[in-house]
Design a protein around this motif. Structure first.
Motif, mmCIF file in Angstrom:
data_model
loop_
_atom_site.group_PDB
_atom_site.id
_atom_site.type_symbol
_atom_site.label_atom_id
_atom_site.label_comp_id
_atom_site.label_asym_id
_atom_site.label_seq_id
_atom_site.Cartn_x
_atom_site.Cartn_y
_atom_site.Cartn_z
ATOM 1 N N ALA A 159 7.909 -8.797 -11.497
ATOM 2 C CA ALA A 159 6.929 -9.100 -12.547
ATOM 3 C C ALA A 159 6.246 -10.443 -12.297
ATOM 4 C CB ALA A 159 7.609 -9.090 -13.912
ATOM 5 N N ASN A 160 7.025 -11.445 -11.858
ATOM 6 C CA ASN A 160 6.413 -12.732 -11.510
ATOM 7 C C ASN A 160 5.468 -12.584 -10.323
ATOM 8 O OD1 ASN A 160 9.460 -14.222 -12.462
ATOM 9 N ND2 ASN A 160 7.509 -14.718 -13.418
ATOM 10 N N LEU A 161 5.831 -11.763 -9.342
ATOM 11 C CA LEU A 161 4.941 -11.485 -8.214
ATOM 12 C C LEU A 161 3.638 -10.874 -8.703
ATOM 13 C CD1 LEU A 161 4.138 -10.955 -5.229
ATOM 14 C CD2 LEU A 161 5.513 -8.850 -5.362
ATOM 15 N N GLY A 162 3.728 -9.917 -9.622
ATOM 16 C CA GLY A 162 2.517 -9.293 -10.149
ATOM 17 C C GLY A 162 1.610 -10.286 -10.827
ATOM 18 N N ALA A 163 2.191 -11.194 -11.622
ATOM 19 C CA ALA A 163 1.375 -12.226 -12.268
ATOM 20 C C ALA A 163 0.744 -13.140 -11.230
ATOM 21 C CB ALA A 163 2.240 -13.030 -13.240
ATOM 22 N N TYR A 164 1.501 -13.452 -10.177
ATOM 23 C CA TYR A 164 0.960 -14.279 -9.095
ATOM 24 C C TYR A 164 -0.235 -13.586 -8.440
ATOM 25 C CZ TYR A 164 0.809 -17.212 -4.908
ATOM 26 O OH TYR A 164 0.388 -18.070 -3.895
ATOM 27 N N ALA A 165 -0.167 -12.264 -8.311
ATOM 28 C CA ALA A 165 -1.215 -11.496 -7.640
ATOM 29 C C ALA A 165 -2.440 -11.265 -8.511
ATOM 30 C CB ALA A 165 -0.655 -10.145 -7.182
ATOM 31 N N ALA A 166 -2.352 -11.536 -9.805
ATOM 32 C CA ALA A 166 -3.417 -11.167 -10.743
ATOM 33 C C ALA A 166 -4.805 -11.675 -10.348
ATOM 34 C CB ALA A 166 -3.051 -11.626 -12.151
ATOM 35 N N PRO A 167 -4.971 -12.922 -9.866
ATOM 36 C CA PRO A 167 -6.323 -13.385 -9.528
ATOM 37 C C PRO A 167 -6.864 -12.812 -8.214
ATOM 38 C CG PRO A 167 -4.810 -15.236 -9.941
ATOM 39 C CD PRO A 167 -3.998 -14.009 -9.754
ATOM 40 N N HIS A 168 -6.017 -12.188 -7.426
ATOM 41 C CA HIS A 168 -6.414 -11.701 -6.107
ATOM 42 C C HIS A 168 -6.915 -10.256 -6.187
ATOM 43 C CE1 HIS A 168 -4.830 -15.164 -3.831
ATOM 44 N NE2 HIS A 168 -3.852 -15.172 -4.725
ATOM 45 N N GLU A 169 -7.509 -9.814 -5.100
ATOM 46 C CA GLU A 169 -7.920 -8.410 -4.994
ATOM 47 C C GLU A 169 -6.685 -7.511 -5.040
ATOM 48 O OE1 GLU A 169 -10.989 -7.307 -4.901
ATOM 49 O OE2 GLU A 169 -11.896 -9.311 -4.917
ATOM 50 N N ASP A 170 -6.874 -6.275 -5.489
ATOM 51 C CA ASP A 170 -5.749 -5.366 -5.642
ATOM 52 C C ASP A 170 -4.984 -5.159 -4.336
ATOM 53 O OD1 ASP A 170 -6.455 -5.138 -8.258
ATOM 54 O OD2 ASP A 170 -7.099 -3.034 -8.151
ATOM 55 N N ALA A 171 -5.700 -5.149 -3.214
ATOM 56 C CA ALA A 171 -5.049 -4.889 -1.934
ATOM 57 C C ALA A 171 -4.017 -5.954 -1.585
ATOM 58 C CB ALA A 171 -6.102 -4.808 -0.826
ATOM 59 N N MET A 172 -4.193 -7.154 -2.114
ATOM 60 C CA MET A 172 -3.238 -8.228 -1.813
ATOM 61 C C MET A 172 -1.828 -7.838 -2.221
ATOM 62 S SD MET A 172 -1.572 -10.673 -3.907
ATOM 63 C CE MET A 172 -0.336 -11.859 -3.428
ATOM 64 N N LEU A 173 -1.666 -7.262 -3.401
ATOM 65 C CA LEU A 173 -0.336 -6.903 -3.881
ATOM 66 C C LEU A 173 0.285 -5.835 -2.991
ATOM 67 C CD1 LEU A 173 1.930 -7.216 -5.899
ATOM 68 C CD2 LEU A 173 0.764 -5.582 -7.398
ATOM 69 N N ASP A 174 -0.503 -4.867 -2.561
ATOM 70 C CA ASP A 174 0.029 -3.829 -1.674
ATOM 71 C C ASP A 174 0.545 -4.439 -0.376
ATOM 72 O OD1 ASP A 174 -0.655 -1.887 -3.540
ATOM 73 O OD2 ASP A 174 -2.645 -1.577 -2.659
ATOM 74 N N GLU A 175 -0.218 -5.368 0.192
ATOM 75 C CA GLU A 175 0.201 -6.004 1.438
ATOM 76 C C GLU A 175 1.430 -6.880 1.212
ATOM 77 O OE1 GLU A 175 -2.926 -7.672 4.006
ATOM 78 O OE2 GLU A 175 -4.369 -6.808 2.598
ATOM 79 N N ALA A 176 1.453 -7.597 0.087
ATOM 80 C CA ALA A 176 2.597 -8.462 -0.201
ATOM 81 C C ALA A 176 3.869 -7.639 -0.377
ATOM 82 C CB ALA A 176 2.313 -9.283 -1.447
ATOM 83 N N LEU A 177 3.769 -6.509 -1.045
ATOM 84 C CA LEU A 177 4.933 -5.651 -1.234
ATOM 85 C C LEU A 177 5.462 -5.134 0.100
ATOM 86 C CD1 LEU A 177 3.712 -3.643 -4.343
ATOM 87 C CD2 LEU A 177 5.664 -5.207 -4.286
ATOM 88 N N GLU A 178 4.551 -4.824 1.002
ATOM 89 C CA GLU A 178 4.977 -4.354 2.326
ATOM 90 C C GLU A 178 5.715 -5.456 3.089
ATOM 91 O OE1 GLU A 178 3.084 -2.507 6.462
ATOM 92 O OE2 GLU A 178 1.813 -2.810 4.704
ATOM 93 N N LEU A 179 5.200 -6.674 3.024
ATOM 94 C CA LEU A 179 5.843 -7.789 3.713
ATOM 95 C C LEU A 179 7.209 -8.092 3.110
ATOM 96 C CD1 LEU A 179 2.795 -10.208 4.148
ATOM 97 C CD2 LEU A 179 3.940 -8.877 5.929
ATOM 98 N N LEU A 180 7.287 -8.102 1.795
ATOM 99 C CA LEU A 180 8.550 -8.416 1.135
ATOM 100 C C LEU A 180 9.599 -7.339 1.365
ATOM 101 C CD1 LEU A 180 7.158 -9.727 -2.274
ATOM 102 C CD2 LEU A 180 8.270 -11.098 -0.516
ATOM 103 N N GLY A 181 9.150 -6.102 1.531
ATOM 104 C CA GLY A 181 10.076 -4.999 1.740
ATOM 105 C C GLY A 181 10.910 -5.134 2.996
ATOM 106 N N ARG A 182 10.496 -6.003 3.922
ATOM 107 C CA ARG A 182 11.280 -6.228 5.141
ATOM 108 C C ARG A 182 12.524 -7.068 4.861
ATOM 109 N NH1 ARG A 182 5.926 -7.982 8.644
ATOM 110 N NH2 ARG A 182 4.772 -6.012 8.345
ATOM 111 N N THR A 183 12.551 -7.737 3.711
ATOM 112 C CA THR A 183 13.736 -8.505 3.282
ATOM 113 C C THR A 183 14.078 -8.025 1.878
ATOM 114 O OG1 THR A 183 12.799 -10.387 4.500
ATOM 115 C CG2 THR A 183 14.739 -10.811 3.139
ATOM 116 N N PRO A 184 14.723 -6.878 1.765
ATOM 117 C CA PRO A 184 14.824 -6.210 0.461
ATOM 118 C C PRO A 184 15.676 -6.931 -0.574
ATOM 119 C CG PRO A 184 16.080 -5.035 2.136
ATOM 120 C CD PRO A 184 15.277 -6.059 2.847
ATOM 121 N N SER A 185 16.644 -7.740 -0.146
ATOM 122 C CA SER A 185 17.569 -8.329 -1.099
ATOM 123 C C SER A 185 17.901 -9.770 -0.719
ATOM 124 C CB SER A 185 18.866 -7.503 -1.145
ATOM 125 O OG SER A 185 19.847 -8.127 -1.949
#
Length: 365
Positions: free
Chosen positions: A193-219
């Motif tokens: 949820a904090n990530l989503g708020a961080y992404a709010a000012p950016h283009e929608d594609a930013m969140l998709d890319e960020a989620l992909e990058l973060l998924g490489r370190t799942p926990s």
């Protein structure tokens, strides 16, 4: 009576107040005054309070003689009990890259807490209480005039999962409505949820890319350092994210704070943290699927709503009908409590995170 704006929390504020002619009655929090001896010697400091402010001995003697109270800095502490502002992720994770997580201020504060929480030392418990009270004061100052929506959910939700992505979309959607997102400040649904708020000012594609990058370190297991560094890498690639609040606790210090919350109110006392988070969620709370902790938060929030007599309970939106109706049948009990009460019109159960923002806004009217 002490005026709410008579607090000085930076050297800039100190200089501005001195320029107006008096420090009388002011509260100065954790400001290094060793370079302001001349100002302290020449300015009225009667009934002022200096909390953890280093100063030269001559200045300290003068202000004490002038009926001010001086609470000196406490040596060898990994935290500042008198701090006047909330934490930033950079402050809590300082030194992460160079020395590893175990030597960050966040980890050192947790280690100190583990050593002192059961030793019966009144000095240690007093320091924890002073710190937590200072954090509450800073949190109130930061949130003044804002509409806060809490997002609760399980800490075990891993990056790369559909649930994590959904919680991130929820945080983004809520932030884009102008609400301030506040979470428990830890991993899982809270980080998302904090990530989503961080992404709010950016283009929608930013969140998709960020989620992909973060998924490489799942926990954050087995490496908190790698988990945190992945988050900081996202912030570095997409700077100037949206603001949000994380309210974690060293009581659960094995769970690291989220690097996506721009402002972090970290507490030693978990009860203070839990109650403070819910009480400050003035625009309502969205509850994502979770287990015992989330169920507890639902009814912690429902209790004041149940007894609200002015018809102004805060909205509650529970997400995932199957979870709250079958797996953990919390909704039927919540609905039964609401029957005949003003809170009846302020609760909602939705199937997915994508429905939650609209449901919340509808309850807010």
């Amino acid at each position: 009576m002490q005026e709410p704006d008579r607090e000085i929390e930076s050297i800039e504020e100190f200089d501005q107040v001195v320029a107006r002619g008096t420090l009388a009655g002011f509260r100065v929090q954790s400001v290094d005054l060793t370079s302001r001896t001349a100002a302290l010697l020449s300015t009225d400091t009667s009934e002022a309070v200096f909390l953890g402010c280093p100063m030269e001995s001559e200045a300290a003697a003068k202000v004490r003689a002038g009926s001010a109270l001086v609470f000196p800095p406490v040596p060898d502490l990994p935290f500042d009990p008198y701090r006047g502002t909330l934490y930033s992720p950079a402050q809590l994770f300082e030194g992460l890259t160079e020395h590893g997580y175990a030597r960050t201020p966040d980890a050192l504060a947790y280690a100190w807490f583990q050593r002192t929480k059961t030793d019966g030392d009144i000095f240690a418990s007093m320091l924890r209480s002073i710190h937590d009270d200072a954090i509450s004061d800073a949190l109130d100052e930061f949130l003044a005039g804002t509409r806060v929506v809490g997002v609760m959910g399980g800490h075990a939700l891993e990056r790369g999962s559909d649930g994590f992505a959904g919680a991130a979309r929820l945080g983004r959607a809520l932030a884009r409505t102008g609400l301030t997102v506040a979470t428990g400040g830890g991993p899982g649904a809270m980080e998302a949820a904090n990530l989503g708020a961080y992404a709010a000012p950016h283009e929608d594609a930013m969140l998709d890319e960020a989620l992909e990058l973060l998924g490489r370190t799942p926990s954050f297991r087995p490496s908190i350092g790698a988990w945190a560094e992945a988050a900081f890498a996202v912030c570095e690639r997409w700077p100037d994210g949206g603001a949000s609040v994380g309210i974690p606790t060293w009581f659960y210090g094995h769970e690291p704070p989220s690097a996506f919350a721009s402002h972090i109110a970290k507490y030693f006392a978990n009860a203070t943290r839990e109650d403070g988070l819910l009480a400050r969620s003035t625009a309502g709370v969205v509850f994502l699927p979770g287990a015992a902790g989330t169920v507890q938060e639902i009814f912690d929030n429902a209790t004041p709503n149940y007894y609200e007599s002015r018809g102004e309970p805060t909205p509650m939106v529970l997400v995932d009908r199957d979870h709250w109706m079958r797996r953990l049948p919390t909704w039927p009990l919540l609905e039964a409590l609401a029957e005949g009460r003003s809170m009846k019109a302020r609760i909602a159960l939705v199937d997915s995170v994508d429905e939650a923002p609209e449901a919340l806004l509808s309850l807010l009217g």
